[in-house]
Design an enzyme around this catalytic site. Structure first.
Site, PDB file in Angstrom:
ATOM      1  N   GLN A  24     -16.096  -1.651 -25.723  1.00 23.09           N
ATOM      2  CA  GLN A  24     -16.755  -2.189 -26.905  1.00 23.09           C
ATOM      3  C   GLN A  24     -17.206  -1.037 -27.812  1.00 23.09           C
ATOM      4  OE1 GLN A  24     -16.808  -5.489 -27.504  1.00 23.09           O
ATOM      5  NE2 GLN A  24     -17.810  -5.199 -29.467  1.00 23.09           N
ATOM      6  N   ASP A  76      -7.345  -4.904 -26.685  1.00 21.85           N
ATOM      7  CA  ASP A  76      -7.862  -4.786 -28.052  1.00 21.85           C
ATOM      8  C   ASP A  76      -6.792  -4.249 -29.000  1.00 21.85           C
ATOM      9  OD1 ASP A  76     -10.329  -5.615 -28.944  1.00 21.85           O
ATOM     10  OD2 ASP A  76     -11.415  -3.928 -28.061  1.00 21.85           O
ATOM     11  N   LYS A 134     -17.351 -13.044 -25.619  1.00 16.31           N
ATOM     12  CA  LYS A 134     -16.098 -12.769 -24.898  1.00 16.31           C
ATOM     13  C   LYS A 134     -16.195 -13.279 -23.460  1.00 16.31           C
ATOM     14  CE  LYS A 134     -15.199  -8.967 -28.038  1.00 16.31           C
ATOM     15  NZ  LYS A 134     -15.119  -7.531 -28.349  1.00 16.31           N
TER      16      LYS A 134
HETATM   17  N1  GUN Z   1     -16.701  -3.684 -32.239  1.00 19.98           N
HETATM   18  C1  GUN Z   1     -16.592  -4.542 -33.288  1.00 19.98           C
HETATM   19  N2  GUN Z   1     -15.463  -5.272 -33.181  1.00 19.98           N
HETATM   20  C2  GUN Z   1     -14.851  -4.878 -32.048  1.00 19.98           C
HETATM   21  C3  GUN Z   1     -13.638  -5.270 -31.403  1.00 19.98           C
HETATM   22  O1  GUN Z   1     -12.868  -6.136 -31.848  1.00 19.98           O
HETATM   23  N3  GUN Z   1     -13.367  -4.635 -30.232  1.00 19.98           N
HETATM   24  C4  GUN Z   1     -14.166  -3.663 -29.726  1.00 19.98           C
HETATM   25  N4  GUN Z   1     -13.812  -3.084 -28.588  1.00 19.98           N
HETATM   26  N5  GUN Z   1     -15.290  -3.263 -30.305  1.00 19.98           N
HETATM   27  C5  GUN Z   1     -15.622  -3.887 -31.462  1.00 19.98           C
END
Ligand code: GUN
Length: 275
Positions: free
Chosen positions: A91, A114, A47
């Site tokens: 996350q 998200d 990211k």
């Molecule tokens: N953990 C696994 N996939 C994701 C995601 O798309 N966003 C977040 N915040 N955590 C994750």
């Protein structure tokens, strides 16, 4: 046909970058990480690279696993108010002492890139404009890019998580697909996948989906990403399934890069209040 998420994600990132440059935008994306979950660190690094590629500022906020729920809620409130930050995510997974639901509800819906806040999920369910969860939205973008129709198709989603399976089912229903959601408690998974025109698997169970469970010429999307001795593997037994599927996503290079690209695009939309 290989559904190349790496190629499409690069196109999406380029398009976001062009808009940022043209409008001289200053956009900040923050990620909260609690603990040192190894997969999370890898995802967050991807990211960060993508954000920097398009010219966004990236802020990584690391906290120890011992952080209390109250402290984490306060950190979210700081980001909600921070004028430098147009979008942020927490996350997942979080440590057990912290309620994921409470944390996600605290994120300002306008900065929830998200798309996990109940308000944004509810708007998505009603097919209103919103910030959509990145993985489900990325899968639909990939299928659309390769002109794979969804209307009237039998789509089997394997996995009923809040971050992939459930929102994906909702998006597919909004596109007039006939959707079946299977999960770890489903009896006789193959009896469902055998009839599917499209199978989308998001379980994290390596090689769960095998050729004998599928109809010839079906489309297979693999959201799995498990670490084994030989590297990263998806939910799909790629070598056998590629021989009978008409289209398939690879792991890596399929759904993963799409998730990152949609997160970045969502951050751009959040910065423009455009959703
Ligand atoms: N953990 C696994 N996939 C994701 C995601 O798309 N966003 C977040 N915040 N955590 C994750």
């Amino acid at each position: 046909m290989i559904l190349d998420g790496k190629k499409l994600s690069a196109k999406i990132l380029n398009s976001v970058k062009r808009k940022i440059v043209a409008k001289k935008l200053k956009i900040g994306l923050a990620v909260i990480i609690v603990g040192r979950h190894s997969a999370s660190l890898v995802y967050v690094h991807q990211k960060k690279l993508a954000a920097e590629k398009v010219g966004m500022r990236f802020y990584e906020k690391n906290f120890p696993t011992s952080i209390s729920e109250k402290q984490l809620l306060q950190e979210i409130e700081k980001l909600n108010r921070d004028k430098k930050i147009q979008g942020f995510i927490v996350q997942l997974p979080l440590p057990r002492q912290i309620s994921t639901r409470k944390i996600l509800e605290k994120i300002s819906p306008a900065k929830d890139v998200d798309g996990f806040h109940p308000l944004n999920l509810g708007r998505g369910l009603l097919d209103l404009s919103t910030l959509l969860p990145a993985t489900p939205a990325g899968i639909l973008r990939l299928l659309d890019f390769y002109k794979i129709p969804l209307k009237s198709k039998n789509v089997v989603v394997v996995g009923h998580s809040n971050i992939v399976g459930k929102p994906l089912a909702m998006l597919l229903i909004n596109r007039d697909a006939t959707v079946t959601v299977c999960h770890e408690f489903t009896k006789n998974l193959a009896s469902f996948t055998k009839n599917a025109d499209i199978v989308i698997s998001a379980t994290g169970v390596p090689k769960l989906i095998r050729a004998k469970m599928l109809k010839r010429n079906c489309v297979v999307v693999d959201c799995g990403c498990a670490k084994v001795d030989t590297g990263l593997v998806g939910d799909v037994d790629f070598d056998s399934v590629k021989k009978i599927a008409s289209a398939i996503t690879p792991v890596p290079g399929g759904v993963g890069p799409m998730t990152v690209a949609i997160l970045i695009e969502n951050t751009y939309f959040a910065s423009q209040n455009k959703f």
